[in-house]
Design a protein around this motif. Sequence first.
Motif, PDB file in Angstrom:
ATOM      1  N   GLU A  32      14.190   5.832  36.685  1.00 50.95           N
ATOM      2  CA  GLU A  32      14.939   6.630  35.973  1.00 50.95           C
ATOM      3  C   GLU A  32      15.997   6.704  35.979  1.00 50.95           C
ATOM      4  O   GLU A  32      15.938   7.256  36.736  1.00 50.95           O
ATOM      5  N   THR A  33      17.090   6.737  34.913  1.00 50.58           N
ATOM      6  CA  THR A  33      18.650   6.931  35.445  1.00 50.58           C
ATOM      7  C   THR A  33      18.881   7.795  33.685  1.00 50.58           C
ATOM      8  O   THR A  33      18.426   7.241  32.343  1.00 50.58           O
ATOM      9  N   GLY A  34      19.697   8.879  33.835  1.00 55.40           N
ATOM     10  CA  GLY A  34      20.051  10.148  32.845  1.00 55.40           C
ATOM     11  C   GLY A  34      21.813   9.988  32.815  1.00 55.40           C
ATOM     12  O   GLY A  34      21.934  10.030  33.621  1.00 55.40           O
ATOM     13  N   ILE A  35      22.192   9.906  31.723  1.00 51.78           N
ATOM     14  CA  ILE A  35      23.725   9.263  31.909  1.00 51.78           C
ATOM     15  C   ILE A  35      24.041  11.352  30.373  1.00 51.78           C
ATOM     16  O   ILE A  35      23.499  11.117  29.908  1.00 51.78           O
ATOM     17  N   ALA A  36      24.949  11.322  31.449  1.00 53.88           N
ATOM     18  CA  ALA A  36      25.932  12.606  31.040  1.00 53.88           C
ATOM     19  C   ALA A  36      25.910  12.396  28.853  1.00 53.88           C
ATOM     20  O   ALA A  36      27.254  10.991  29.253  1.00 53.88           O
ATOM     21  N   PRO A  37      26.546  12.452  27.642  1.00 52.10           N
ATOM     22  CA  PRO A  37      26.835  12.155  27.204  1.00 52.10           C
ATOM     23  C   PRO A  37      28.620  12.726  27.018  1.00 52.10           C
ATOM     24  O   PRO A  37      28.675  11.818  26.400  1.00 52.10           O
ATOM     25  N   GLU A  38      28.664  13.952  27.012  1.00 46.66           N
ATOM     26  CA  GLU A  38      30.168  14.543  26.875  1.00 46.66           C
ATOM     27  C   GLU A  38      30.465  13.860  28.920  1.00 46.66           C
ATOM     28  O   GLU A  38      29.906  13.926  30.125  1.00 46.66           O
ATOM     29  N   GLY A  39      31.859  12.982  28.813  1.00 48.17           N
ATOM     30  CA  GLY A  39      31.962  12.902  30.276  1.00 48.17           C
ATOM     31  C   GLY A  39      32.869  13.890  30.578  1.00 48.17           C
ATOM     32  O   GLY A  39      33.093  14.930  30.097  1.00 48.17           O
ATOM     33  N   ILE A  40      33.530  13.514  31.652  1.00 45.63           N
ATOM     34  CA  ILE A  40      34.623  15.018  32.527  1.00 45.63           C
ATOM     35  C   ILE A  40      35.645  14.274  32.465  1.00 45.63           C
ATOM     36  O   ILE A  40      36.284  13.591  32.997  1.00 45.63           O
ATOM     37  N   SER A  41      36.548  14.333  31.847  1.00 50.90           N
ATOM     38  CA  SER A  41      38.061  13.771  30.662  1.00 50.90           C
ATOM     39  C   SER A  41      38.783  13.706  31.968  1.00 50.90           C
ATOM     40  O   SER A  41      39.311  12.646  32.422  1.00 50.90           O
ATOM     41  N   ARG A  46      31.492  10.605  34.738  1.00 49.11           N
ATOM     42  CA  ARG A  46      30.647  11.284  33.919  1.00 49.11           C
ATOM     43  C   ARG A  46      29.482  11.578  34.645  1.00 49.11           C
ATOM     44  O   ARG A  46      28.991  10.575  35.709  1.00 49.11           O
ATOM     45  N   VAL A  47      28.353  12.291  34.397  1.00 48.29           N
ATOM     46  CA  VAL A  47      27.426  12.926  35.151  1.00 48.29           C
ATOM     47  C   VAL A  47      26.214  12.164  35.396  1.00 48.29           C
ATOM     48  O   VAL A  47      25.769  11.587  34.080  1.00 48.29           O
ATOM     49  N   VAL A  48      25.677  11.550  36.369  1.00 45.68           N
ATOM     50  CA  VAL A  48      24.173  10.306  35.852  1.00 45.68           C
ATOM     51  C   VAL A  48      23.217  10.639  36.790  1.00 45.68           C
ATOM     52  O   VAL A  48      23.501  11.389  37.847  1.00 45.68           O
ATOM     53  N   PHE A  49      21.885  11.094  37.048  1.00 47.88           N
ATOM     54  CA  PHE A  49      20.614  11.492  37.217  1.00 47.88           C
ATOM     55  C   PHE A  49      19.994  10.464  37.530  1.00 47.88           C
ATOM     56  O   PHE A  49      19.301   9.739  36.685  1.00 47.88           O
ATOM     57  N   GLY A  50      19.421  10.206  38.822  1.00 45.63           N
ATOM     58  CA  GLY A  50      18.439   9.455  38.645  1.00 45.63           C
ATOM     59  C   GLY A  50      17.228   9.357  39.369  1.00 45.63           C
ATOM     60  O   GLY A  50      16.751  10.309  39.893  1.00 45.63           O
ATOM     61  N   THR A  51      15.786   8.933  38.854  1.00 53.40           N
ATOM     62  CA  THR A  51      14.658   9.893  39.539  1.00 53.40           C
ATOM     63  C   THR A  51      13.468   8.442  39.810  1.00 53.40           C
ATOM     64  O   THR A  51      14.107   7.194  39.139  1.00 53.40           O
ATOM     65  N   LEU A  52      13.192   8.346  41.279  1.00 51.92           N
ATOM     66  CA  LEU A  52      12.563   7.562  41.636  1.00 51.92           C
ATOM     67  C   LEU A  52      11.295   7.513  41.960  1.00 51.92           C
ATOM     68  O   LEU A  52      11.370   9.083  42.516  1.00 51.92           O
ATOM     69  N   GLN A  53      10.171   7.462  41.638  1.00 54.40           N
ATOM     70  CA  GLN A  53       8.925   7.866  41.755  1.00 54.40           C
ATOM     71  C   GLN A  53       7.976   6.436  42.159  1.00 54.40           C
ATOM     72  O   GLN A  53       8.324   5.453  41.945  1.00 54.40           O
ATOM     73  N   ALA A  54       7.155   6.949  42.872  1.00 56.41           N
ATOM     74  CA  ALA A  54       6.484   6.366  43.503  1.00 56.41           C
ATOM     75  C   ALA A  54       5.243   6.463  44.577  1.00 56.41           C
ATOM     76  O   ALA A  54       5.090   7.901  44.949  1.00 56.41           O
ATOM     77  N   GLY A  55       3.562   5.617  43.738  1.00 59.08           N
ATOM     78  CA  GLY A  55       2.618   5.772  44.143  1.00 59.08           C
ATOM     79  C   GLY A  55       2.233   4.679  44.416  1.00 59.08           C
ATOM     80  O   GLY A  55       1.841   3.766  44.106  1.00 59.08           O
ATOM     81  N   CYS A  56       0.599   4.436  45.921  1.00 56.70           N
ATOM     82  CA  CYS A  56       0.039   4.263  45.914  1.00 56.70           C
ATOM     83  C   CYS A  56      -1.351   4.758  46.094  1.00 56.70           C
ATOM     84  O   CYS A  56      -1.562   6.318  46.199  1.00 56.70           O
ATOM     85  N   ASP A  57      -2.610   3.818  46.783  1.00 62.09           N
ATOM     86  CA  ASP A  57      -3.751   4.834  46.880  1.00 62.09           C
ATOM     87  C   ASP A  57      -3.795   6.052  47.360  1.00 62.09           C
ATOM     88  O   ASP A  57      -4.730   6.565  47.854  1.00 62.09           O
ATOM     89  N   ILE A 125      17.074   4.254  30.878  1.00 62.64           N
ATOM     90  CA  ILE A 125      17.838   4.133  31.007  1.00 62.64           C
ATOM     91  C   ILE A 125      17.931   5.577  29.746  1.00 62.64           C
ATOM     92  O   ILE A 125      17.819   4.987  28.939  1.00 62.64           O
ATOM     93  N   GLY A 126      18.138   6.763  30.522  1.00 63.89           N
ATOM     94  CA  GLY A 126      18.309   7.424  28.982  1.00 63.89           C
ATOM     95  C   GLY A 126      19.019   8.792  28.711  1.00 63.89           C
ATOM     96  O   GLY A 126      20.490   8.394  29.838  1.00 63.89           O
ATOM     97  N   TYR A 127      19.791   9.640  28.458  1.00 64.24           N
ATOM     98  CA  TYR A 127      20.752  10.468  28.010  1.00 64.24           C
ATOM     99  C   TYR A 127      20.536  11.659  28.034  1.00 64.24           C
ATOM    100  O   TYR A 127      19.250  11.935  28.139  1.00 64.24           O
ATOM    101  N   LEU A 128      21.155  12.683  29.194  1.00 69.73           N
ATOM    102  CA  LEU A 128      20.943  14.170  29.584  1.00 69.73           C
ATOM    103  C   LEU A 128      20.889  14.837  28.089  1.00 69.73           C
ATOM    104  O   LEU A 128      21.990  14.786  27.470  1.00 69.73           O
ATOM    105  N   THR A 129      20.776  15.967  28.040  1.00 70.61           N
ATOM    106  CA  THR A 129      20.514  16.643  26.634  1.00 70.61           C
ATOM    107  C   THR A 129      20.496  18.373  27.889  1.00 70.61           C
ATOM    108  O   THR A 129      20.129  18.610  28.858  1.00 70.61           O
ATOM    109  N   ARG A 130      21.477  18.977  26.923  1.00 68.02           N
ATOM    110  CA  ARG A 130      21.713  20.615  27.239  1.00 68.02           C
ATOM    111  C   ARG A 130      20.104  21.380  27.384  1.00 68.02           C
ATOM    112  O   ARG A 130      20.144  20.868  25.526  1.00 68.02           O
TER     113      ARG A 130
END
Length: 147
Positions: A32-41, A46-57, A125-130
């Motif tokens: 999953e990724t999250g993009i900051a709607p407000e940029g750093i002009s 823009r700030v981007v976060f990424g979350t990686l989740q993985a699992g098995c038995d 893809i999602g958007y970050l919120t404060r």
Amino acid sequence: MSGSTQFLLVNPEVISISSHRHDAEGDELIWETGIAPEGISDMGGRVVFGTLQAGCDSGGGAVIVASIFRQPEGELLELEAFEEAFVDSDALETLYDIARASLRQVLSFIEVQIDLPRKAPEPQIGYLTRQHEDRETEELYEEPGAS
């Protein structure tokens, strides 16, 4: 990379990482990724976060990574144009590589092996919120002498 827009990763870092040895509910792989709607002009990024989740038995884990995605020209793209360029960028693939390497390392500590793909899966893809402090928190930290 399909488009001509490229990004530089500025200050990529691992924000948090965790692992567990208990059974996961089947094999899972989520990117999953999250993009900051407000940029750093002043940086053209823009700030981007990424979350990686993985699992098995035998266990699993999760890692959160973040970086500023900056255009070399320094021009800040509108959010929609940024997202279109971001999805197919080498920079997003690099952010995934950072997450994948970090997750593999922490999983090796608990002797859990998960075959993480070398190429990033299609991101959600999602958007970050404060988050703003709620009133209850503000009341707990009132200035001394205020009544």
